[in-house]
Write a protein that holds these residues in place. Structure first.
Motif, PDB file in Angstrom:
ATOM      1  N   GLU A 614       0.843  -1.186   0.000  1.00 45.35           N
ATOM      2  CA  GLU A 614       0.000   0.000   0.000  1.00 45.35           C
ATOM      3  C   GLU A 614       0.885   1.245   0.000  1.00 45.35           C
ATOM      4  OE1 GLU A 614      -4.200  -0.783   2.136  1.00 45.35           O
ATOM      5  OE2 GLU A 614      -2.480  -0.921   3.484  1.00 45.35           O
ATOM      6  N   GLY A 615       0.487   2.224  -0.743  1.00 51.35           N
ATOM      7  CA  GLY A 615       1.281   3.446  -0.833  1.00 51.35           C
ATOM      8  C   GLY A 615       0.635   4.451  -1.758  1.00 51.35           C
ATOM      9  N   PRO A 616       1.402   5.442  -2.182  1.00 51.31           N
ATOM     10  CA  PRO A 616       0.854   6.442  -3.118  1.00 51.31           C
ATOM     11  C   PRO A 616       0.402   5.781  -4.416  1.00 51.31           C
ATOM     12  CG  PRO A 616       2.939   7.171  -2.172  1.00 51.31           C
ATOM     13  CD  PRO A 616       2.787   5.742  -1.785  1.00 51.31           C
ATOM     14  N   ALA A 617      -0.637   6.304  -4.989  1.00 56.90           N
ATOM     15  CA  ALA A 617      -1.173   5.728  -6.216  1.00 56.90           C
ATOM     16  C   ALA A 617      -0.148   5.813  -7.345  1.00 56.90           C
ATOM     17  CB  ALA A 617      -2.460   6.440  -6.606  1.00 56.90           C
ATOM     18  N   PHE A 618      -0.104   4.793  -8.157  1.00 54.43           N
ATOM     19  CA  PHE A 618       0.784   4.743  -9.324  1.00 54.43           C
ATOM     20  C   PHE A 618       0.051   4.027 -10.439  1.00 54.43           C
ATOM     21  CE2 PHE A 618       1.336   0.672  -7.439  1.00 54.43           C
ATOM     22  CZ  PHE A 618       1.619  -0.197  -8.484  1.00 54.43           C
ATOM     23  N   VAL A 619       0.516   4.234 -11.648  1.00 52.10           N
ATOM     24  CA  VAL A 619      -0.088   3.599 -12.819  1.00 52.10           C
ATOM     25  C   VAL A 619       0.665   2.314 -13.118  1.00 52.10           C
ATOM     26  CG1 VAL A 619      -0.616   3.827 -15.263  1.00 52.10           C
ATOM     27  CG2 VAL A 619      -0.830   5.805 -13.756  1.00 52.10           C
ATOM     28  N   PRO A 620      -0.005   1.162 -13.118  1.00 53.77           N
ATOM     29  CA  PRO A 620       0.675  -0.095 -13.444  1.00 53.77           C
ATOM     30  C   PRO A 620       1.273  -0.054 -14.843  1.00 53.77           C
ATOM     31  CG  PRO A 620      -1.488  -0.518 -12.493  1.00 53.77           C
ATOM     32  CD  PRO A 620      -1.418   0.947 -12.787  1.00 53.77           C
ATOM     33  N   THR A 621       2.369  -0.748 -14.991  1.00 52.91           N
ATOM     34  CA  THR A 621       3.083  -0.783 -16.272  1.00 52.91           C
ATOM     35  C   THR A 621       2.441  -1.805 -17.199  1.00 52.91           C
ATOM     36  OG1 THR A 621       5.127  -0.202 -15.126  1.00 52.91           O
ATOM     37  CG2 THR A 621       5.318  -1.128 -17.345  1.00 52.91           C
ATOM     38  N   LEU A 622       2.118  -1.386 -18.412  1.00 51.34           N
ATOM     39  CA  LEU A 622       1.555  -2.278 -19.419  1.00 51.34           C
ATOM     40  C   LEU A 622       2.705  -3.002 -20.114  1.00 51.34           C
ATOM     41  CD1 LEU A 622      -1.031  -3.191 -20.898  1.00 51.34           C
ATOM     42  CD2 LEU A 622      -0.643  -1.332 -22.523  1.00 51.34           C
ATOM     43  N   THR A 623       2.773  -4.311 -19.941  1.00 51.33           N
ATOM     44  CA  THR A 623       3.916  -5.077 -20.445  1.00 51.33           C
ATOM     45  C   THR A 623       3.600  -5.868 -21.708  1.00 51.33           C
ATOM     46  OG1 THR A 623       3.334  -6.929 -19.003  1.00 51.33           O
ATOM     47  CG2 THR A 623       4.889  -5.304 -18.145  1.00 51.33           C
ATOM     48  N   GLY A 624       2.377  -5.844 -22.159  1.00 49.32           N
ATOM     49  CA  GLY A 624       2.054  -6.599 -23.362  1.00 49.32           C
ATOM     50  C   GLY A 624       0.631  -6.332 -23.781  1.00 49.32           C
ATOM     51  N   VAL A 625       0.301  -6.799 -24.972  1.00 48.53           N
ATOM     52  CA  VAL A 625      -1.046  -6.650 -25.516  1.00 48.53           C
ATOM     53  C   VAL A 625      -1.707  -8.024 -25.503  1.00 48.53           C
ATOM     54  CG1 VAL A 625      -2.430  -5.983 -27.500  1.00 48.53           C
ATOM     55  CG2 VAL A 625      -0.346  -4.707 -26.947  1.00 48.53           C
ATOM     56  N   SER A 626      -2.871  -8.059 -24.929  1.00 53.16           N
ATOM     57  CA  SER A 626      -3.616  -9.319 -24.873  1.00 53.16           C
ATOM     58  C   SER A 626      -4.974  -9.126 -25.528  1.00 53.16           C
ATOM     59  CB  SER A 626      -3.793  -9.773 -23.425  1.00 53.16           C
ATOM     60  OG  SER A 626      -4.586  -8.856 -22.702  1.00 53.16           O
ATOM     61  N   GLU A 627      -5.630 -10.214 -25.847  1.00 50.65           N
ATOM     62  CA  GLU A 627      -6.932 -10.148 -26.503  1.00 50.65           C
ATOM     63  C   GLU A 627      -7.963  -9.393 -25.673  1.00 50.65           C
ATOM     64  OE1 GLU A 627     -10.378 -13.221 -28.153  1.00 50.65           O
ATOM     65  OE2 GLU A 627      -8.345 -13.929 -27.760  1.00 50.65           O
ATOM     66  N   PRO A 628      -8.078  -9.611 -24.340  1.00 53.63           N
ATOM     67  CA  PRO A 628      -9.080  -8.849 -23.568  1.00 53.63           C
ATOM     68  C   PRO A 628      -8.767  -7.364 -23.463  1.00 53.63           C
ATOM     69  CG  PRO A 628      -8.386 -10.824 -22.380  1.00 53.63           C
ATOM     70  CD  PRO A 628      -7.448 -10.652 -23.520  1.00 53.63           C
ATOM     71  N   MET A 629      -7.508  -6.933 -23.747  1.00 58.50           N
ATOM     72  CA  MET A 629      -7.138  -5.525 -23.609  1.00 58.50           C
ATOM     73  C   MET A 629      -7.313  -4.736 -24.906  1.00 58.50           C
ATOM     74  SD  MET A 629      -6.130  -4.643 -20.539  1.00 58.50           S
ATOM     75  CE  MET A 629      -5.016  -3.258 -20.786  1.00 58.50           C
ATOM     76  N   ARG A 630      -7.789  -5.364 -25.963  1.00 54.66           N
ATOM     77  CA  ARG A 630      -7.947  -4.652 -27.226  1.00 54.66           C
ATOM     78  C   ARG A 630      -9.008  -3.557 -27.094  1.00 54.66           C
ATOM     79  NH1 ARG A 630      -7.788  -9.662 -31.621  1.00 54.66           N
ATOM     80  NH2 ARG A 630      -5.594 -10.210 -31.261  1.00 54.66           N
ATOM     81  N   GLY A 631      -8.650  -2.375 -27.533  1.00 52.61           N
ATOM     82  CA  GLY A 631      -9.551  -1.236 -27.448  1.00 52.61           C
ATOM     83  C   GLY A 631      -9.511  -0.524 -26.125  1.00 52.61           C
ATOM     84  N   VAL A 632      -8.742  -1.056 -25.163  1.00 51.96           N
ATOM     85  CA  VAL A 632      -8.634  -0.423 -23.856  1.00 51.96           C
ATOM     86  C   VAL A 632      -7.321   0.348 -23.816  1.00 51.96           C
ATOM     87  CG1 VAL A 632      -8.522  -0.773 -21.368  1.00 51.96           C
ATOM     88  CG2 VAL A 632      -9.991  -2.225 -22.784  1.00 51.96           C
ATOM     89  N   GLY A 633      -7.377   1.623 -23.490  1.00 48.93           N
ATOM     90  CA  GLY A 633      -6.179   2.447 -23.452  1.00 48.93           C
ATOM     91  C   GLY A 633      -5.428   2.275 -22.154  1.00 48.93           C
ATOM     92  N   ALA A 634      -4.724   3.336 -21.766  1.00 46.76           N
ATOM     93  CA  ALA A 634      -3.957   3.302 -20.526  1.00 46.76           C
ATOM     94  C   ALA A 634      -4.901   3.165 -19.346  1.00 46.76           C
ATOM     95  CB  ALA A 634      -3.118   4.565 -20.402  1.00 46.76           C
ATOM     96  N   VAL A 635      -4.454   2.460 -18.346  1.00 45.11           N
ATOM     97  CA  VAL A 635      -5.287   2.196 -17.170  1.00 45.11           C
ATOM     98  C   VAL A 635      -4.991   3.238 -16.099  1.00 45.11           C
ATOM     99  CG1 VAL A 635      -5.378  -0.271 -17.641  1.00 45.11           C
ATOM    100  CG2 VAL A 635      -3.551   0.629 -16.184  1.00 45.11           C
ATOM    101  N   PRO A 636      -5.956   3.496 -15.190  1.00 49.65           N
ATOM    102  CA  PRO A 636      -5.719   4.452 -14.095  1.00 49.65           C
ATOM    103  C   PRO A 636      -4.759   3.881 -13.054  1.00 49.65           C
ATOM    104  CG  PRO A 636      -8.070   4.109 -14.508  1.00 49.65           C
ATOM    105  CD  PRO A 636      -7.333   3.035 -15.239  1.00 49.65           C
ATOM    106  N   GLY A 637      -4.444   4.692 -12.061  1.00 50.11           N
ATOM    107  CA  GLY A 637      -3.521   4.289 -11.020  1.00 50.11           C
ATOM    108  C   GLY A 637      -4.207   3.501  -9.920  1.00 50.11           C
ATOM    109  N   ILE A 638      -3.391   2.760  -9.164  1.00 49.76           N
ATOM    110  CA  ILE A 638      -3.876   1.989  -8.016  1.00 49.76           C
ATOM    111  C   ILE A 638      -2.983   2.324  -6.827  1.00 49.76           C
ATOM    112  CG2 ILE A 638      -4.854   0.092  -9.371  1.00 49.76           C
ATOM    113  CD1 ILE A 638      -2.311  -1.503  -8.853  1.00 49.76           C
TER     114      ILE A 638
END
Length: 1013
Positions: A614-638
């Motif tokens: 747990e800590g300050p919010a950060f944006v997870p690193t996108l390491t690859g393209v998968s079929e469920p991620m098609r059409g989805v842009g950058a994700v928010p922070g957690i």
């Protein structure tokens, strides 16, 4: 001729003898001829007797070597008889007849013909087990069988009995059974017994159920479309005409078959043989619908077997994709469920305890989502079904994070852990705060207290990661409180499990020392969370208040589990430990022991908070393209997630967190797909996600990707039971309604015991595909199939289909009468007998027609050694010139030699003395005085004047001295007065004395020659 002679001689010495290579015996006559021819010259220099002895010895050596080359074996024919009783203990044989069989063999064992005869016992149910090896000591027989009794494998019993055959006794098998088998091939096993020349005697157990009715099967379509009617057929089989009533249930609810509102059961009049009842029912709901038929007899004849009076059929109603969401709180799963429903998915939200425990019910859903669920909320059966649902049925699984999920929720080492695309242990290189747990065990004074105590400790340790610290303290049998496992890293947990198995749960008088030792151990390790669990009845003396203050100061929490306290004071004392340190208190009674493992898992999770980042919010690193991620842009922070590690293989990590930890991962597991998201779906760690514009699309695509593909309306599937096998039939059509050919089907069969098997379908006709699967167990089987094909227009077609195969009761309950003809065939095939089952009439240990074993022992080595010894004697006779006759005389004298007494030796000495006297006599008479006699005999009158004459006593002693080897000397009479010797005549005395000395010397020489030494 020579071989026969050798065989005869060997038989006389060694008993019956046989030769494994008798062709070498032909060397014997050839070598004998050569020895005789060669011996004429080589032995010509020897004397007659020595020559013949050397020739005979050489012939013996040659014959022995020839016999040794022929590999002689000493034969011993066994005389013992061993009998193995194979007892059918399955449910089709009534317990009363099993007891009769045990008494029968017990009577035969006590009245067997010979004490050396042996009796062994094998019992048969679904498998075969050895109850006793063939032994002379077997007297009493227990008909109990520790294995499953809802099946009969007589072939396994015969094979096991053949394996018990002793090598040194004749053998017979006695099979007592009704002849009904549900597995194996008894005739094939009988063929093996006939090849081994082992007869099988049979004792048929005969019975017939006159008024039995069994519900043979419920026939329903394998799959139907939503809104269709389901045709249900119930097949009943009756041994005689009877009557009764039939009840049909859909998903556990009775159906009004009469339509008049007067009841749910419909009366039936059955004829002897098969009877069919048909009806049409509207599909109750989408998913898996379960139809159960129950028959109750009301006729005059008694229905004996109740297990075969019900049957089940399952059909899958295809509809929209359906998702099961398991969530404990609306605030955690509300936004997520709303997003799925907005996407057109049918969602059902339940608590963990409402998750189906059966595979057929679980297959009503295309995907299952676990929202922040700890492992303790799921039973072992639920976890096993969930894993099988994914791997063998092709269902989808999505697990999302939260403080109670993944490693922090105790999923490490669980049944479902292997199905996830990540490891829940932190990576080796990751340095992070660890948890430390100490378990203090005290006496649990309840039935099976030790068992439950060990079980709870095991599940608590299993919930820890390998990097956490764990230790155990107890009051040992030595009367001291000490560490039975020091506080150290869990590792693979092997040392901890051994320590738990050795726990004795001693009754400690004072709990203070255990608190002190736990405190010292916990403060000595670097841990982010320190926790202690104590399980006790609360009666030991409490620790000091100062020590409890130290626990609070160092933030060490203590949870107290009070099991069956002796009084209110004990419970208050245990609760005070938890209240003083910020821990939890549990009270467990005798009827709540099943709670203990869940309590300990929950407490062990306390030290797993170190797995939470747990800590300050950060944006997870996108390491690859998968079929469920098609059409989805950058994700928010957690702002938080559960730390895990990558899993080798086909796992794909799409999003990563701090220090490269996996956040979003996916993979194919068997026929199904799994997605893990280690952050949560609520506002705790993913506040910005809930308001994210692509939140609905993100989760819709991941859930649909994991979910099982929807069934095709162009496929029809049906199943048919055929004994212990079932046939799956799929009829496939393309979009135009034409037969779909050359489709490739790939599937798995989920079995009732939690295992799975591959399913292969082959095309047998245009658009028709069939496959056969084994269904040996009673219960529900679910076949999940995926297919791919190309239609006439070149369009690719994909889809899935499911089918359920039900075996509501074992085939053991289908046997309504015995199968005595099969037993008769087994006896005729193997040369056995059909016994009556009466111990006074059957000769169980009869030896007629049995083949007794022959044991052989190689004796060529003793023959070779003996031949070498005879050869050395032969060399001695020819080279050393040993006279056999002289050796024989010496051996005879050595054997006949007896101890010699002094009497015969004295007689010889006296004879020698008499001979010497004859020679000395004339000299004494002519020599005058001075010479005495040496004998005790009375001297002649002329010698009466001799001065030196020995008395009788002196002569006796002198004779004894001579017998001992001493020389005799003249004895001087010391008592006589010495006289002056007379002067001899000139020349006479010297000459007479000289002759006397010479005669004495000759006498002494003769006596020495006769000395026995």
């Amino acid at each position: 001729m020579t071989g026969a002679v050798t065989l005869t001689l060997a038989s006389l010495v060694l008993g019956p003898v046989q030769f494994e290579a008798p062709i070498w015996l032909w060397l014997a006559p050839i070598c004998v001829a050569l020895v005789l021819w060669w011996g004429r010259k080589s032995l010509s220099g020897l004397a007659g007797w020595t020559r013949w002895s050397a020739l005979a010895l050489r012939l013996v050596v040659v014959l022995m070597l020839a016999a040794a080359l022929a590999e002689p074996q000493r034969r011993r024919v066994g005389e013992d008889l061993a009998v193995t009783a194979v007892l059918d203990a399955s449910l089709s044989v009534a317990p009363a007849t099993q007891t009769e069989g045990a008494r029968y063999f017990g009577d035969e064992a006590s009245e067997k013909e010979r004490a050396e005869d042996r009796l062994g016992v094998v019992t048969v149910g679904k498998s075969a087990l050895v109850q006793s090896l063939p032994s002379r000591l077997t007297k009493a027989i227990e008909p109990t069988h520790s294995g499953a009794l809802d099946g009969t494998d007589l072939a396994a019993g015969i094979r096991l009995a053949l394996a018990l055959r002793p090598a040194d006794a004749a053998y017979r098998i006695v099979l007592r059974s009704d002849g009904n088998q549900t597995a194996g091939d008894l005739l094939r096993a009988a063929e093996a017994a006939r090849a081994a020349k082992v007869p099988i005697d049979v004792i048929p157990v005969k019975y017939t159920y006159a008024g039995e009715v069994l519900v043979d099967r419920v026939v329903v379509p394998g799959a139907v479309r939503a809104g269709e009617n389901v045709a249900v057929r119930v097949v009943l089989n009756a041994t005689a005409a009877t009557s009764g009533k039939l009840t049909l249930l859909a998903n556990g609810e009775p159906i009004d078959l009469r339509g008049d509102g007067q009841g749910f059961s419909t009366p039936l009049d059955l004829q002897a043989g098969p009877n069919v009842f048909s009806t049409v029912i509207r599909a109750p709901k989408a998913g898996a619908d379960r139809f159960e038929a129950v028959f109750e007899s009301t006729g005059a004849t008694r229905d004996t077997i109740v297990e075969n009076n019900r049957a089940v059929g399952v059909t899958f109603v295809q509809g929209r994709g359906k998702v099961l969401v398991v969530g404990s709180a609306v605030e955690e799963s509300g936004a997520f469920v709303a997003a799925l429903r907005e996407s057109g998915l049918e969602v059902e939200v339940v608590e963990a305890d409402a998750v189906p425990a059966g595979l057929a019910e679980m297959n009503a859903f295309d995907a299952v989502v676990l929202v922040n669920q700890p492992a303790r909320n799921f039973s072992e059966q639920q976890q096993r079904v969930l894993r099988q649902y994914v791997h063998d049925s092709g269902g989808g699984l999505v697990m999302t994070g939260g403080p109670e999920s993944f490693g922090a929720g105790g999923w490490i080492g669980s049944t479902l852990a292997d199905a996830l695309p990540i490891k829940m242990d932190p990576p080796q290189k990751r340095q992070m705060p660890r948890g430390a747990l100490v378990i203090v065990v005290h006496s649990i004074e309840i039935p099976q207290g030790v068992f439950y105590g060990k079980k709870t400790a095991e599940v608590a340790i299993a919930a820890l990661s390998r990097l956490d610290y764990a230790g155990i303290i107890e009051f040992t049998s030595r009367g001291v409180t000490e560490w039975v496992h020091p506080l150290r890293e869990v590792g693979d947990g092997s040392t901890l499990r051994r320590a738990i198995n050795n726990l004795t749960f001693g009754d400690m008088p004072d709990i203070g020392p255990s608190f002190k030792q736990a405190f010292d151990g916990l403060v000595a390790v670097e841990a982010g969370q320190r926790h202690m669990i104590i399980i006790s009845d609360g009666d030991p003396s409490p620790p000091s208040q100062q020590l409890m203050s130290q626990f609070r100061q160092r933030r060490i929490t203590v949870s107290a589990v009070c099991v069956n306290p002796h009084g209110p004071d004990d419970e208050v004392r245990m609760k005070a430990y938890a209240d003083a340190t910020g821990g939890r208190f549990y009270r467990v009674g005798n009827n709540e022991l099943e709670r203990l493992p869940q309590i300990f898992v929950k407490e062990a999770e306390t030290v797993k908070r170190s797995l939470i980042w747990e800590g300050p919010a950060f944006v997870p690193t996108l390491t690859g393209v998968s079929e469920p991620m098609r059409g989805v842009g950058a994700v928010p922070g957690i702002s938080g997630y559960i730390v895990g590690a990558d899993r080798e293989g086909l796992s794909q990590v799409v999003l990563r967190g701090k220090e490269n930890d996996p956040v979003l991962a996916q993979w194919q597991y068997g026929l199904g797909k799994v997605v893990t998201f280690t952050s949560d779906v609520s506002t705790r760690w993913a506040r910005s996600w809930v308001n994210w514009g692509s939140f609905r699309a993100f989760w819709e695509q991941h859930v649909r990707w994991a979910a099982r593909p929807t069934g095709s309306a162009n496929l029809r599937v049906s199943t048919e039971n055929r004994g212990e096998q079932a046939v799956i039939v799929v009829e496939a059509l393309d979009a135009s309604g034409q037969a779909l050919n050359f489709a490739q089907f790939r599937g798995r069969l989920a079995q009732p015991d939690g295992t799975g098997a591959d399913v292969e379908l082959k095309q047998v006709a245009p658009g028709r595909y069939e496959g056969t699967v084994a269904t040996p167990q009673a219960g529900a089987y679910v076949a999940s199939l995926r297919y791919a094909a190309v239609d006439e227009n070149g369009q690719k077609m994909e889809g899935s289909v499911q089918a359920a195969i039900t075996r509501p009761f074992a085939d053991e309950f289908r046997a309504l009468q015995d199968n005595a003809p099969l037993l008769q065939q087994v006896a005729d095939m193997t040369g056995g007998r059909v016994l009556t089952g009466d111990a006074t009439r059957d000769a169980l240990f009869d030896r007629t027609g049995l083949e007794f074993p022959v044991a052989t022992e190689a004796i060529w080595l003793p023959l070779v050694v003996l031949a070498i010894a005879v050869f050395l004697i032969d060399v001695a006779v020819r080279r050393v010139r040993i006279d056999p006759r002289a050796i024989a005389r010496g051996l005879k004298r050595l054997v006949d030699r007896t101890p010699q007494t002094a009497g015969p030796q004295l007689d010889k000495l006296r004879a020698a003395r008499a001979q010497a006297q004859k020679k000395i006599g004339p000299v004494a008479r002519g020599g005058g005085e001075g010479v005495g006699t040496v004998s005790g005999a009375t001297p002649p009158a002329q010698a009466s004047g001799v001065k030196f004459e020995a008395s009788a006593e002196q002569l006796r002693r002198g004779g004894e001295g001579i017998a001992l080897g001493a020389r005799s000397e003249p004895m001087v009479d010391l008592s006589a007065k010495p006289k002056e010797p007379k002067k001899p005549a000139p020349g006479a005395p010297d000459e007479g004395m000289s002759r006397l000395l010479k005669a004495k010397k000759r006498a002494q020489d003769e006596i020495g020659d006769q000395d026995p030494r």
